[in-house]
Scaffold this motif. Sequence first.
Motif, short mmCIF file in Angstrom:
data_model
loop_
_atom_site.label_atom_id
_atom_site.label_comp_id
_atom_site.label_asym_id
_atom_site.label_seq_id
_atom_site.Cartn_x
_atom_site.Cartn_y
_atom_site.Cartn_z
N LEU B 9 6.75 0.69 -3.25
CA LEU B 9 7.13 1.05 -1.89
C LEU B 9 6.23 0.31 -0.92
O LEU B 9 5.01 0.30 -1.09
CB LEU B 9 6.96 2.56 -1.74
N ILE B 10 6.82 -0.34 0.06
CA ILE B 10 6.05 -1.05 1.06
C ILE B 10 6.43 -0.50 2.44
O ILE B 10 7.61 -0.48 2.80
CB ILE B 10 6.32 -2.57 1.00
N PRO B 11 5.43 -0.07 3.22
CA PRO B 11 5.74 0.44 4.56
C PRO B 11 6.10 -0.70 5.51
O PRO B 11 5.64 -1.83 5.34
CB PRO B 11 4.43 1.11 4.99
N SER B 12 6.94 -0.38 6.48
CA SER B 12 7.34 -1.38 7.47
C SER B 12 7.65 -0.68 8.78
O SER B 12 7.79 0.55 8.82
CB SER B 12 8.59 -2.14 6.99
N ARG B 13 7.75 -1.45 9.84
CA ARG B 13 8.16 -0.90 11.14
C ARG B 13 9.67 -0.68 11.19
O ARG B 13 10.16 0.22 11.84
CB ARG B 13 7.75 -1.86 12.26
N ASN B 14 10.40 -1.58 10.51
CA ASN B 14 11.87 -1.54 10.52
C ASN B 14 12.33 -1.91 9.12
O ASN B 14 12.27 -3.08 8.73
CB ASN B 14 12.42 -2.53 11.57
N ARG B 15 12.77 -0.94 8.37
CA ARG B 15 13.03 -1.18 6.94
C ARG B 15 14.17 -2.17 6.71
O ARG B 15 14.15 -2.93 5.76
CB ARG B 15 13.28 0.15 6.23
N GLU B 16 15.20 -2.11 7.54
CA GLU B 16 16.31 -3.04 7.32
C GLU B 16 15.92 -4.47 7.68
O GLU B 16 16.23 -5.42 6.95
CB GLU B 16 17.55 -2.61 8.13
N ALA B 17 15.20 -4.63 8.78
CA ALA B 17 14.76 -5.97 9.17
C ALA B 17 13.80 -6.54 8.14
O ALA B 17 13.86 -7.73 7.80
CB ALA B 17 14.10 -5.91 10.55
N ALA B 18 12.90 -5.69 7.63
CA ALA B 18 11.92 -6.16 6.65
C ALA B 18 12.60 -6.59 5.36
O ALA B 18 12.29 -7.64 4.80
CB ALA B 18 10.90 -5.05 6.36
N ALA B 19 13.54 -5.78 4.89
CA ALA B 19 14.23 -6.10 3.64
C ALA B 19 15.06 -7.37 3.79
O ALA B 19 15.06 -8.25 2.92
CB ALA B 19 15.11 -4.93 3.22
N ARG B 20 15.77 -7.47 4.91
CA ARG B 20 16.62 -8.65 5.12
C ARG B 20 15.77 -9.91 5.18
O ARG B 20 16.10 -10.92 4.55
CB ARG B 20 17.42 -8.50 6.42
N LYS B 21 14.65 -9.83 5.88
CA LYS B 21 13.80 -11.02 6.04
C LYS B 21 13.21 -11.46 4.70
O LYS B 21 13.26 -12.65 4.36
CB LYS B 21 12.68 -10.73 7.03
N ALA B 33 19.66 1.32 2.85
CA ALA B 33 19.40 2.62 2.23
C ALA B 33 20.72 3.34 1.99
O ALA B 33 21.62 3.34 2.82
CB ALA B 33 18.51 3.45 3.14
N ARG B 34 20.84 3.92 0.82
CA ARG B 34 22.03 4.71 0.52
C ARG B 34 21.62 6.11 0.11
O ARG B 34 21.82 7.07 0.83
CB ARG B 34 22.83 4.04 -0.60
N VAL B 35 21.02 6.22 -1.07
CA VAL B 35 20.64 7.56 -1.54
C VAL B 35 19.35 8.02 -0.85
O VAL B 35 19.30 9.08 -0.26
CB VAL B 35 20.43 7.55 -3.08
N GLY B 36 18.33 7.21 -0.93
CA GLY B 36 17.04 7.59 -0.35
C GLY B 36 16.83 6.95 1.01
O GLY B 36 17.75 6.36 1.57
N PHE B 51 11.50 -0.86 0.90
CA PHE B 51 10.84 -0.77 2.20
C PHE B 51 11.07 0.60 2.82
O PHE B 51 12.19 1.06 2.94
CB PHE B 51 11.38 -1.85 3.16
N ASP B 52 9.96 1.22 3.18
CA ASP B 52 9.98 2.48 3.91
C ASP B 52 9.75 2.16 5.39
O ASP B 52 9.33 1.05 5.73
CB ASP B 52 8.87 3.39 3.37
N GLU B 53 10.04 3.11 6.27
CA GLU B 53 9.86 2.90 7.70
C GLU B 53 8.87 3.91 8.23
O GLU B 53 9.13 5.11 8.16
CB GLU B 53 11.22 3.04 8.42
N TRP B 54 7.74 3.41 8.69
CA TRP B 54 6.66 4.30 9.14
C TRP B 54 6.43 4.13 10.63
O TRP B 54 6.40 3.01 11.14
CB TRP B 54 5.35 3.97 8.40
N THR B 55 6.22 5.24 11.31
CA THR B 55 5.86 5.17 12.73
C THR B 55 4.35 5.12 12.89
O THR B 55 3.84 4.58 13.88
CB THR B 55 6.43 6.38 13.49
N GLN B 56 3.63 5.70 11.94
CA GLN B 56 2.16 5.67 12.03
C GLN B 56 1.63 4.30 11.64
O GLN B 56 2.34 3.49 11.05
CB GLN B 56 1.53 6.77 11.16
N GLU B 57 0.39 4.07 11.98
CA GLU B 57 -0.26 2.81 11.63
C GLU B 57 -0.39 2.67 10.11
O GLU B 57 -0.55 3.67 9.40
CB GLU B 57 -1.66 2.75 12.24
N PHE B 58 -0.32 1.45 9.63
CA PHE B 58 -0.58 1.21 8.20
C PHE B 58 -1.22 -0.17 8.05
O PHE B 58 -0.95 -1.08 8.83
CB PHE B 58 0.70 1.32 7.37
#
Lengths: 91, 91
Positions: B9-21, B33-36, B51-58
């Motif tokens: 699992l990798i945190p990101s600001r925007n999970r779809e943008a991160a995965a696509r890139k 994301a479908r199930v989770g 890719f997860d989407e986090w609002t907090q700092e990482f």
Amino acid sequence: MTVHLDHILIPSRNREAAARKLAEILGVTWAPARVGPFTAVYVNDGLTIDFDEWTQEFPKGHYCFRVSEPAFRIILEHIGHGVSQPSARPG
Amino acid sequence: MTVHLDHILIPSRNREAAARKLAEILGVTWAPARVGPFTAVYVNDGLTIDFDEWTQEFPKGHYCFRVSEPAFRIILEHIGHGVSQPSARPG
């Protein structure tokens, strides 16, 4: 083309303790830091996990390994009774 | 026994943008994301990056991939001229 993950860096409070513990659980080899500041766990022929040592706070990570059912039973023995068993199932 | 990393699992600001890139750079497939709550990048037949989407700092992570020299040249083309070239060398 095939892409392989070669190595990843994982933060820890104590890099040697972290590497030793993971290597013992998985039944793989590890090595203290030599050239760089990391302790390496050799997960398999292609993947190394490098433990770094951080004093600042860091979030928990999620790393899921896949092993055979016999290997899974050995890993459970490595973990022993003093540590809660992982929720993962053999793949 | 052989241990494989199945998914991380990798945190990101925007999970779809991160995965696509990442998928576009590596030339692999990804899925919204479908199930989770994760977007999956299928690095190879055995490894998925979620890719997860986090609002907090990482903190920034370090993930090093290994590819052939021809694949490396293709990846550099994917990155294009608008993005600084990585320091990695073909393995």
